[in-house]
Design a protein around this motif. Structure first.
Motif, PDB file in Angstrom:
ATOM      1  N   LEU C 117      18.117 -41.672 -45.501  1.00 30.85           N
ATOM      2  CA  LEU C 117      19.169 -42.390 -46.220  1.00 30.85           C
ATOM      3  C   LEU C 117      20.533 -42.161 -45.578  1.00 30.85           C
ATOM      4  O   LEU C 117      21.325 -43.096 -45.431  1.00 30.85           O
ATOM      5  CB  LEU C 117      19.200 -41.944 -47.684  1.00 30.85           C
ATOM      6  N   ILE C 118      20.809 -40.926 -45.204  1.00 31.21           N
ATOM      7  CA  ILE C 118      22.120 -40.630 -44.610  1.00 31.21           C
ATOM      8  C   ILE C 118      22.227 -41.298 -43.237  1.00 31.21           C
ATOM      9  O   ILE C 118      23.286 -41.834 -42.869  1.00 31.21           O
ATOM     10  CB  ILE C 118      22.358 -39.100 -44.526  1.00 31.21           C
ATOM     11  N   SER C 119      21.127 -41.300 -42.490  1.00 38.58           N
ATOM     12  CA  SER C 119      21.146 -42.013 -41.201  1.00 38.58           C
ATOM     13  C   SER C 119      21.432 -43.492 -41.430  1.00 38.58           C
ATOM     14  O   SER C 119      22.257 -44.097 -40.731  1.00 38.58           O
ATOM     15  CB  SER C 119      19.803 -41.875 -40.485  1.00 38.58           C
ATOM     16  N   ASN C 128      21.074 -34.039 -40.410  1.00 40.05           N
ATOM     17  CA  ASN C 128      20.401 -32.789 -40.771  1.00 40.05           C
ATOM     18  C   ASN C 128      20.194 -32.761 -42.283  1.00 40.05           C
ATOM     19  O   ASN C 128      20.474 -33.741 -42.978  1.00 40.05           O
ATOM     20  CB  ASN C 128      21.166 -31.562 -40.237  1.00 40.05           C
ATOM     21  N   ALA C 129      19.683 -31.625 -42.783  1.00 41.04           N
ATOM     22  CA  ALA C 129      19.341 -31.539 -44.205  1.00 41.04           C
ATOM     23  C   ALA C 129      20.535 -31.192 -45.069  1.00 41.04           C
ATOM     24  O   ALA C 129      20.375 -31.003 -46.270  1.00 41.04           O
ATOM     25  CB  ALA C 129      18.232 -30.512 -44.406  1.00 41.04           C
ATOM     26  N   SER C 130      21.724 -31.141 -44.490  1.00 37.87           N
ATOM     27  CA  SER C 130      23.021 -30.949 -45.145  1.00 37.87           C
ATOM     28  C   SER C 130      23.663 -29.591 -44.871  1.00 37.87           C
ATOM     29  O   SER C 130      22.986 -28.616 -44.580  1.00 37.87           O
ATOM     30  CB  SER C 130      22.986 -31.166 -46.665  1.00 37.87           C
ATOM     31  N   HIS C 131      24.982 -29.594 -44.990  1.00 35.24           N
ATOM     32  CA  HIS C 131      25.790 -28.365 -44.960  1.00 35.24           C
ATOM     33  C   HIS C 131      26.331 -28.120 -46.365  1.00 35.24           C
ATOM     34  O   HIS C 131      26.045 -28.873 -47.285  1.00 35.24           O
ATOM     35  CB  HIS C 131      26.929 -28.500 -43.950  1.00 35.24           C
ATOM     36  N   TYR C 132      27.147 -27.048 -46.510  1.00 30.68           N
ATOM     37  CA  TYR C 132      27.595 -26.648 -47.848  1.00 30.68           C
ATOM     38  C   TYR C 132      28.470 -27.708 -48.516  1.00 30.68           C
ATOM     39  O   TYR C 132      28.357 -27.970 -49.698  1.00 30.68           O
ATOM     40  CB  TYR C 132      28.385 -25.348 -47.788  1.00 30.68           C
ATOM     41  N   ASP C 133      29.377 -28.285 -47.754  1.00 30.00           N
ATOM     42  CA  ASP C 133      30.281 -29.291 -48.335  1.00 30.00           C
ATOM     43  C   ASP C 133      30.982 -30.027 -47.195  1.00 30.00           C
ATOM     44  O   ASP C 133      30.713 -29.751 -46.014  1.00 30.00           O
ATOM     45  CB  ASP C 133      31.293 -28.639 -49.298  1.00 30.00           C
ATOM     46  N   GLY C 134      31.857 -30.937 -47.564  1.00 32.98           N
ATOM     47  CA  GLY C 134      32.550 -31.715 -46.545  1.00 32.98           C
ATOM     48  C   GLY C 134      33.341 -30.840 -45.587  1.00 32.98           C
ATOM     49  O   GLY C 134      33.333 -31.060 -44.372  1.00 32.98           O
ATOM     50  N   TYR C 274      28.783 -28.738 -53.825  1.00 37.15           N
ATOM     51  CA  TYR C 274      28.845 -30.086 -53.296  1.00 37.15           C
ATOM     52  C   TYR C 274      27.849 -30.229 -52.137  1.00 37.15           C
ATOM     53  O   TYR C 274      26.897 -29.457 -52.030  1.00 37.15           O
ATOM     54  CB  TYR C 274      30.270 -30.424 -52.833  1.00 37.15           C
ATOM     55  N   LEU C 275      28.148 -31.191 -51.251  1.00 34.15           N
ATOM     56  CA  LEU C 275      27.144 -31.538 -50.247  1.00 34.15           C
ATOM     57  C   LEU C 275      27.826 -31.951 -48.948  1.00 34.15           C
ATOM     58  O   LEU C 275      28.636 -32.883 -48.943  1.00 34.15           O
ATOM     59  CB  LEU C 275      26.321 -32.710 -50.801  1.00 34.15           C
ATOM     60  N   GLY C 276      27.502 -31.265 -47.862  1.00 31.72           N
ATOM     61  CA  GLY C 276      28.086 -31.604 -46.560  1.00 31.72           C
ATOM     62  C   GLY C 276      27.163 -32.516 -45.769  1.00 31.72           C
ATOM     63  O   GLY C 276      26.091 -32.106 -45.337  1.00 31.72           O
ATOM     64  N   LEU C 277      27.581 -33.774 -45.615  1.00 34.04           N
ATOM     65  CA  LEU C 277      26.775 -34.711 -44.828  1.00 34.04           C
ATOM     66  C   LEU C 277      27.048 -34.474 -43.343  1.00 34.04           C
ATOM     67  O   LEU C 277      28.192 -34.226 -42.949  1.00 34.04           O
ATOM     68  CB  LEU C 277      27.132 -36.157 -45.179  1.00 34.04           C
TER      69      LEU C 277
END
Lengths: 128, 489, 447
Positions: C117-119, C128-134, C274-277
């Motif tokens: 979805l992110i791609s 990737n499967a995400s980082h901690y936040d933006g 949160y969520l780091g894309l």
């Protein structure tokens, strides 16, 4: 474990074939066996680079390990084996042949004296 | 068993949600910037819910059964924590609201800092780091900043024991320090001679995990910290194994200067399939001014008429921010709920029973499974999955076979100093019956390893899937659903 | 409370271990300091704990009680009920990292779908499967660029229209690497093309935000070309909701795309989790930090997923790993996966347009109040800067006295911007709230 008699070796499990002032190098049968299924080869040295003995020239990855490969002798990189990018499994299949990594025009032939012959390499102590 | 992906479930013009119609006049869209193609799936709500429900059932979780994954502290996650974190007054506040509108949240953060400080003996705590590794990075940056603030710029060497988690050397390297690996002695403690040899004026510090990753309380820890301090270095404590020490021993007492907590291990916040965690950092008072910004302070104690007042402050020599806003507040609420439910005696009970459970399993299996450093363990222990009369059996085979018995496997191949390591951490929340069933399974598997190794090689057989081809995954590198050319247009 | 042992259990277990008392298990600990008398209260029941936390939470004033136009990195969006319903499945939230793929396909497939979805959203090859936040995703982008050039390029061109908290996080992360940051001292009015002259052969990365911190949308084509002309990497930080409407950064040939995933179904929760894309081009996949799931087959030939490319990571590379990250934001990434699936192609577009129209309505209305000016030239998405006739701090105080969170006072981080207020409008702001704010402003700031 194959250890061709005509080659020279490092304690980091690289081999060298000397052809005049040209050295061809790769990793040994023992090294490929330790790594098991190789999935990626990145040759970080570029053609034309002048690198010192001991500098990193490639990274070889299996599923569970990544190994840096170091230049056994210094000099100018005159060829790199591009076919390994697409067929990393060659390192498992033919480590001393088709899976050579780089060719080096040696700058100091005396560095060859730092390398081992096949007999000495075979007797190297291993952790396991 | 293969589930379709959400992209495969998509059919053109299906919808999963609808939004209110615009209640304002429509503005002109920025035509130079408009997207032509948005290749997202089109799935109705019930199909979405079914899909994720179905794949959830392919997971093993703490709520399914015993999960003795060493160094991860997979304890039961109390349900009340999930309720409190979702209270609207916590879930829906904006991080940049004026502090006078979020006094409840700041007060809760302040109290959590106080609790963690009291439990660990540290003088100041920051809740900002997002995870254990993030806390490590924060701590190492604090050590670096401390030396720099004294003009002591040649201190660039960080010692890391060979039994440490990979995050320790990686965190130090990320901070620009050089890593020197330190051997363990025959009892699994820090080798004091090896340590002394590295103590010079380039020493920035040492990263210590205590109890260490063998599950042993380091008997040399006080001497080791003293030695490092005598040579001008600081001691970083990896708090991953704090579940052994609540109410038992305060890490600051051993001489540790800075340590991270894992709220998702010790303080029962759920692991979430890999996150989010929370990795607060505690420090001695000498290091308090270097904490990442912001920290919560009580700026007015309050009296009978007025409540206390809390504010966000930037410590004087702060290393800066390590992420946006104030940390994983939602996780902090869960951990705070857990701590106040347990209180002083409950916390002590956590650690004593975690240690009891680990020693019980160790005692039940140690005649069959070799324990390389055999002592009373703390909250976990490490055994070797290898026998001379079972050649060809590896730790991984034991693990896969345990799945057939309905257990989650222990941690494999860690710590690196033990060959074929199985690292077992039962946690305090398991009953004696569960521990017995697990020990029985381990003993039976050891027997199979010698007499019927194929059962192990072929395991698991009653999981939703068989073993996966990891070489293919790494070679083919299919990292996203492959979409047809014109999908979404 | 969560320990099930009876006295009989303890006695039986201690006997097997071969000690008499629980305390005996701790015999190797130093006597001094053992079993400290902690100054903490006694435990309480679940009922009492809920009561206490309900009280604490009620002290906070939420944007449900106030009218809020606060954004600046965290946004108040509607979260469909199905998202939390899935997150509450304990098969997801009480599992750990999928180290044993045979019994973790739920988590692994969710990660794979998240990556897909992110791609798709960003237009990039891999996520990737995400980082901690933006903020940490942006810091990892800088870290990746640094390592991509093996430390040989040391200049980072950093737009000061990147969220100030992110820029501060980058500085903290990269302290040990001796990098040179340029671009931050430009006038806040500057656009991306003003960064072009700062790029040279020592530049590792050019980093911008899209829409930028002030809400503006710029064409990034020229900047990207300039970065690539010097063989530098080009990184774009996005707001994922905006990409429902706007061209993805891939159309500007971005090498790295980062984003704050919080708008994708994640509660604001006072700043986290949160969520780091993080997404990139295929050629950089091995330079990317963080966990990745890949498709494969099991022994029966069934399709499934495993964590792959782990040789980049700290548990194998140790100090040679480029990043120390060893988790992702698992459950939060799952929330965004469910959210993006529910909204899908048409829903995300609809939502983005709704935000756009409401923000433009608000900007138009606020501009009618004497002394309040919104830059009429540069396109914006759902956030915009209002120049106020008084310091933004005062405007905010006045609005708060009427139960409105007015916006973010830019003077807090940009000293020259004390009269500028950053206002965010989302689908959560009905027209009546916008009209109410305008009414309050008119009362105070009339001619």
């Amino acid at each position: 474990m194959k250890i061709p008699a005509e080659l020279k070796y490092t304690k980091n499990d690289e081999w060298v074939r000397v052809e005049g002032d040209i050295a061809v190098m790769g990793i040994t049968d023992y090294a490929q066996d330790q790594l098991s299924d190789i999935v990626f080869v990145e040759i970080v040295a570029l053609e034309g680079d002048s690198l010192d003995q001991g500098e990193t020239c490639a990274v070889i990855e299996s599923v569970k390990a990544a190994a840096d490969v170091f230049l056994p002798v210094g000099g100018e990189i005159i060829a790199i084996n591009e076919s390994l990018m697409d067929s990393p499994e060659l390192v498992n299949e033919d480590p001393f042949g088709n899976a050579w990594l780089v060719k080096i025009k040696m700058s100091d032939l005396s560095q060859l004296e730092d390398l081992m012959d096949a007999d000495t390499y075979q007797k190297l102590e291993r952790d396991h | 068993m293969t589930e379709k992906t959400i992209f495969e479930l998509s059919r053109p013009n299906r919808k999963g949600i609808r939004f209110p119609a615009p209640d304002v006049p429509l503005a002109e869209l920025p035509k130079d910037f408009l997207r032509e193609n948005l290749p997202l799936p089109e799935v109705p709500e019930n199909e979405v819910v079914r899909h994720f429900t179905n794949i959830s059932q392919l997971n093993y979780s703490v709520d399914n059964g015993f999960y003795p994954l060493g160094s991860c502290t997979m304890k039961y996650n109390p349900k009340i924590n999930e309720e409190t974190a979702r209270l609207p007054g916590f879930a829906h506040i904006h991080p940049l609201q004026p502090v006078e509108t979020v006094q409840g949240a700041l007060g809760l953060m302040y109290e959590t800092q106080q609790w963690l400080g009291e439990i660990s003996g540290f003088d100041a705590v920051s809740l900002q780091p997002a995870a254990g590794a993030h806390g490590e990075l924060t701590g190492v940056l604090i050590i670096r900043a401390y030396h720099e603030s004294r003009g002591d710029t040649k201190r660039t060497k960080m010692l890391v024991p060979d039994s440490a988690h990979g995050t320790n050397p990686a965190s130090s390297a990320m901070s620009g320090l050089e890593i020197v690996q330190l051997a363990s002695d025959k009892q699994g403690n820090i080798d004091l001679k090896a340590l002394e040899a590295e103590c010079d004026d380039t020493l920035a510090g040492i990263m210590i995990t205590n109890p260490n990753t063998l599950g042993l309380f380091d008997e040399n820890i006080v001497e080791a910290c003293q030695l490092v301090h005598d040579h001008g270095g600081l001691v970083y404590g990896d708090g991953a194994n704090m579940n052994a020490l609540l109410g038992v021993y305060r890490p600051a007492e051993t001489g540790i200067d800075v340590m991270h907590f894992n709220l998702h291990k010790t303080f029962s916040t759920p692991h979430g399939g890999g996150g989010p965690g929370s990795g607060p950092v505690g420090v001695t008072k000498e290091l308090a001014e270097f904490l990442p910004s912001p920290v919560v302070a009580m700026t007015s104690e309050g009296d009978e008429q007025n409540p206390a007042f809390y504010d966000l402050l930037v410590p004087e020599k702060s290393i800066g921010r390590v992420k946006s806003f104030h940390g994983h507040f939602g996780i902090v609420v869960r951990a705070f709920t857990y701590m106040i439910c347990l209180g002083k005696n409950g916390l002590l009970g956590v650690s004593t029973h975690a240690v009891l459970n680990a020693n019980y399993i160790q005692a039940r299996v140690k005649d069959v499974y070799h324990i390389p450093y055999e002592r009373l363990c703390m909250h976990e222990f490490v055994t070797e999955a290898k026998w001379e009369d079972a050649p060809g059996i590896r730790a991984l085979d034991i693990s896969k076979r345990l799945i057939d018995f309905g257990f989650h496997p222990p941690t494999n191949y860690f710590p690196l100093i033990v060959h074929e390591a199985l690292m077992i951490e039962p946690t305090e929340t398991e009953t004696m019956e569960t521990l017995d069933a697990f020990a029985d399974a381990l003993l039976q598997i050891a027997d199979e390893a010698k007499n019927n190794p194929d059962i192990l090689h072929n395991a698991p057989t009653n999981a939703p899937f068989g073993r996966f081809d990891e070489v293919k995954a790494a070679k083919d590198l299919i990292l996203r659903t492959q979409l047809p050319e014109n999908y979404g247009s | 409370m969560y320990t099930p042992h009876t006295q009989a259990d303890r006695d039986a277990m201690l006997k097997v271990i071969g000690v008499n008392e629980l305390e005996d298990l701790f015999q190797c600990l130093p006597e001094k300091g053992k079993f400290p008398n902690l100054e903490l209260p006694d435990g309480i029941s679940e009922m009492e704990a809920l009561d206490e936390l309900q009280f604490i939470s009620s002290v906070n004033e939420t944007p449900q009680e106030l009218v809020s136009f606060l954004g600046a990195g965290a946004y108040n969006h509607y979260i469909p009920a199905a998202v939390d319903s899935i997150l509450r499945r304990s098969e997801f939230y009480t599992a750990y990292t999928p180290y044993q793929p045979e019994i973790a396909q739920g988590t692994l497939q969710a990660i794979f779908e998240y990556q897909s979805l992110i791609s798709a959203l960003t237009g990039m090859d891999v996520s990737n499967a995400s980082h901690y936040d933006g903020a940490t995703a942006v810091a990892e982008a800088v870290n990746m660029a640094y390592h991509n050039f093996r430390g040989k390029r040391r200049k980072i061109v950093l737009s000061n229209a990147v969220n100030p908290q992110y820029r501060e996080t980058i500085q903290t992360y990269m302290k040990g690497m001796n990098l040179e940051f340029v671009g931050e001292d430009l006038d806040p009015e500057a656009g991306p093309d003003d960064l072009i002259e700062l790029i040279d052969e020592n530049t590792a990365l050019v980093l911008v935000q899209y829409p930028d911190f002030f809400g503006r949308i710029f064409d990034l084509t020229k900047l990207s070309e300039a970065a690539h002309a010097q063989k530098a990497l080009f990184s774009v930080h996005i707001n994922p909701i905006a990409l429902g409407l706007l061209k993805p950064p891939s159309e500007f040939d971005a090498d790295i795309v980062t984003g704050e995933g919080q708008p994708l179904g994640i509660p604001m929760s006072f700043g986290g989790p949160y969520l780091g894309l993080f997404a990139t081009k295929k050629q950089y996949v091995r330079k990317m930090a963080g966990r990745v799931a890949g498709e494969t087959v099991d022994t029966h030939g069934n399709r499934g997923y495993v964590l792959t490319l782990s040789t980049r990571e700290q548990h194998i590379r140790r100090e040679q790993a480029t990043s120390n990250i060893c988790t992702n934001q698992g459950l939060i990434a799952l929330a965004s996966t469910v959210y993006l699936t529910l909204l899908g192609k048409s829903g995300l577009k609809e939502l983005a347009e709704l935000n756009y129209h409401k923000a433009h309505y608000a900007a138009d209305r606020i501009s009618t109040v004497p002394g309040f000016i919104v830059n009429p030239v540069q396109p914006f998405f759902n956030e915009f800067v209002v120049h106020c006739p008084a310091p933004a701090e005062e405007v905010n105080e006045h609005l708060l006295s009427r139960d409105i969170l007015g916006g973010y006072d830019l003077g807090l981080v940009y000293p020259s911007q004390k009269y500028e207020l950053l206002v965010a409008v989302t689908e959560m702001n009905p027209r009546s709230e916008i009209d109410y704010m305008v009414e309050v402003l008119e009362e105070e700031y009339h001619d």
